[in-house]
Write a protein that holds these residues in place. Structure first.
Motif, PDB file in Angstrom:
ATOM      1  N   GLU A 149      32.949 -83.696  39.484  1.00 52.91           N
ATOM      2  CA  GLU A 149      32.227 -84.860  39.966  1.00 52.91           C
ATOM      3  C   GLU A 149      30.787 -84.470  40.314  1.00 52.91           C
ATOM      4  O   GLU A 149      30.534 -83.368  40.806  1.00 52.91           O
ATOM      5  N   ARG A 150      29.889 -85.386  40.044  1.00 54.38           N
ATOM      6  CA  ARG A 150      28.479 -85.190  40.374  1.00 54.38           C
ATOM      7  C   ARG A 150      28.245 -85.782  41.758  1.00 54.38           C
ATOM      8  O   ARG A 150      28.328 -86.998  41.943  1.00 54.38           O
ATOM      9  N   VAL A 151      27.982 -84.924  42.727  1.00 59.00           N
ATOM     10  CA  VAL A 151      27.851 -85.360  44.116  1.00 59.00           C
ATOM     11  C   VAL A 151      26.532 -84.855  44.687  1.00 59.00           C
ATOM     12  O   VAL A 151      26.020 -83.805  44.275  1.00 59.00           O
ATOM     13  N   PRO A 152      25.954 -85.583  45.634  1.00 53.53           N
ATOM     14  CA  PRO A 152      24.709 -85.119  46.253  1.00 53.53           C
ATOM     15  C   PRO A 152      24.965 -83.953  47.201  1.00 53.53           C
ATOM     16  O   PRO A 152      25.899 -83.985  48.004  1.00 53.53           O
ATOM     17  N   TYR A 153      24.141 -82.940  47.098  1.00 51.98           N
ATOM     18  CA  TYR A 153      24.273 -81.786  47.992  1.00 51.98           C
ATOM     19  C   TYR A 153      22.890 -81.189  48.228  1.00 51.98           C
ATOM     20  O   TYR A 153      22.201 -80.802  47.276  1.00 51.98           O
ATOM     21  N   GLU A 154      22.483 -81.132  49.494  1.00 53.07           N
ATOM     22  CA  GLU A 154      21.177 -80.587  49.873  1.00 53.07           C
ATOM     23  C   GLU A 154      20.046 -81.248  49.081  1.00 53.07           C
ATOM     24  O   GLU A 154      19.135 -80.582  48.582  1.00 53.07           O
ATOM     25  N   GLY A 155      20.129 -82.582  48.945  1.00 48.48           N
ATOM     26  CA  GLY A 155      19.035 -83.323  48.350  1.00 48.48           C
ATOM     27  C   GLY A 155      19.045 -83.430  46.842  1.00 48.48           C
ATOM     28  O   GLY A 155      18.165 -84.079  46.267  1.00 48.48           O
ATOM     29  N   SER A 156      20.037 -82.828  46.165  1.00 48.05           N
ATOM     30  CA  SER A 156      20.079 -82.886  44.695  1.00 48.05           C
ATOM     31  C   SER A 156      21.510 -83.152  44.240  1.00 48.05           C
ATOM     32  O   SER A 156      22.465 -82.732  44.888  1.00 48.05           O
ATOM     33  N   PRO A 157      21.682 -83.847  43.109  1.00 48.02           N
ATOM     34  CA  PRO A 157      23.039 -84.038  42.568  1.00 48.02           C
ATOM     35  C   PRO A 157      23.564 -82.737  41.949  1.00 48.02           C
ATOM     36  O   PRO A 157      22.830 -82.047  41.231  1.00 48.02           O
ATOM     37  N   ARG A 158      24.818 -82.407  42.241  1.00 45.82           N
ATOM     38  CA  ARG A 158      25.425 -81.167  41.747  1.00 45.82           C
ATOM     39  C   ARG A 158      26.791 -81.464  41.152  1.00 45.82           C
ATOM     40  O   ARG A 158      27.485 -82.393  41.577  1.00 45.82           O
ATOM     41  N   TRP A 159      27.201 -80.638  40.185  1.00 47.43           N
ATOM     42  CA  TRP A 159      28.524 -80.776  39.598  1.00 47.43           C
ATOM     43  C   TRP A 159      29.481 -79.822  40.315  1.00 47.43           C
ATOM     44  O   TRP A 159      29.332 -78.604  40.248  1.00 47.43           O
TER      45      TRP A 159
END
Length: 332
Positions: free
Chosen positions: A239-249
């Motif tokens: 899933e692509r989720v926001p983490y520390e200001g950026s979307p991450r997989w």
């Protein structure tokens, strides 16, 4: 209360920075193998106790470990450098050296099949009578008896070196096997035990079916861990989720009960002085020994390791190292 305390400790520990990117770059990579499959019994020799103890699936093994199968025991052992070993019943193997480009394993007795599945790897299998070099893409059977050894090529090019004479013998499938004792080397009929061959074919069929499973996991996992891609496809999703200001997989397990957390389904055991996690989930080995768990939006997500650590977010910058368990111990 005890379960709540454990959950809070795990959530705190897994969510914080365990090691920095710079320390990950400086740390030498330790190659640790995985007991992937067991039928019957598999024992490990514990030097401190001078005794054999039962081993389990997803337990680690490394340089210096000695494993032994009991009567009707069989096991499949996988090393992330590309060394795959299957051992039959009443077989004893000791791991002499495990590195990124070499694996040396001694077979004291019994029957083992060795595979070299990496283009930059050399596999060396020793016995009391000589040793075998397995080149990339090669595989062979090793029958080690009390008075002699037989080397049967299964795939690719194999070299046998006789200890007594230091002579080298090149063999490949379709040619006679090598028979050797303390004094001489002769040709054998090259026959493979039917029951042993059938079991190996079954394991090959298992892997053939799993490698046909396609999905994004192959793209997100480092090459050394891609043989486990099917586990991620079967037990969760990316899933692509926001983490520390950026979307991450990140990968999220979906076949777990409500309230599940990492390091809660399995057990801790001591391995060479370290508290080592032995998971019970089918995806647990890779996710609890590589990469990192992150708690986002009331869910646990797994961030895979990276092949090369660079400056950046510490929790997403964990190099491809094996860890007993990415936690710190809090004594209370």
């Amino acid at each position: 209360m005890k379960r709540l305390f454990v959950f809070l400790v795990v959530m705190l520990i897994v969510s914080m920075t365990i090691i920095s990117a710079s320390s990950a770059q400086d740390e030498s990579s330790v190659i640790v193998g995985r007991i992937y499959h067991i039928e019957g019994s598999l024992l490990r020799y514990i030097t401190a106790e001078d005794d054999w103890v039962a081993d389990v699936v997803d337990a680690p093994f490394g340089t210096g470990d000695t494993l032994y199968t009991g009567n009707q025991g069989q096991a499949e052992l996988v090393v992330p450098n590309g060394t795959w070993i299957r051992i039959s019943d009443n077989t004893q193997v000791q791991f002499i050296e495990l590195d990124s480009d070499i694996a040396e394993v001694d077979v004291a007795s019994g029957l083992a099949r060795f595979y070299n599945k990496d283009d930059n790897l050399v596999v060396k299998a020793t016995s009391p009578f000589g040793y075998v070099i397995v080149y990339p893409g090669g595989a062979f059977d090793y029958y080690v008896g009390e008075n002699s050894v037989e080397v049967v090529p299964v795939k690719g090019r194999i070299t046998f070196v006789h200890f007594a004479t230091n002579e080298r013998y090149e063999i490949s499938p379709g040619n006679p096997s090598i028979l050797a004792d303390q004094d001489q080397v002769a040709s054998g009929d090259g026959g493979i035990d039917p029951g042993w061959d059938e079991w190996n074919r079954g394991r090959e069929s298992f892997w053939a079916s799993k490698t046909n499973i396609t999905g994004p996991s192959v793209n997100y996992l480092p090459p050394d861990l891609r043989h486990d891609a099917y586990v991620f496809e079967e037990n969760g999703r990316w899933e692509r989720v926001p983490y520390e200001g950026s979307p991450r997989w990140f990968w999220r397990p979906t076949r777990v009960p409500v309230g599940w957390a990492p390091f809660t389904v399995g057990r801790w055991t001591e391995w060479y002085g370290d508290q080592t996690w032995v998971p019970a989930e089918p995806f647990g080995y890779t996710t609890h020994h590589y990469g990192n768990w992150i708690f986002i939006q009331n869910r646990w997500y797994w961030a895979p390791p990276v092949v090369r650590a660079t400056m950046g977010l510490p929790l997403l910058n964990i190099g491809l190292f094996w860890y007993p368990g990415r936690v710190s111990w809090i004594h209370h």
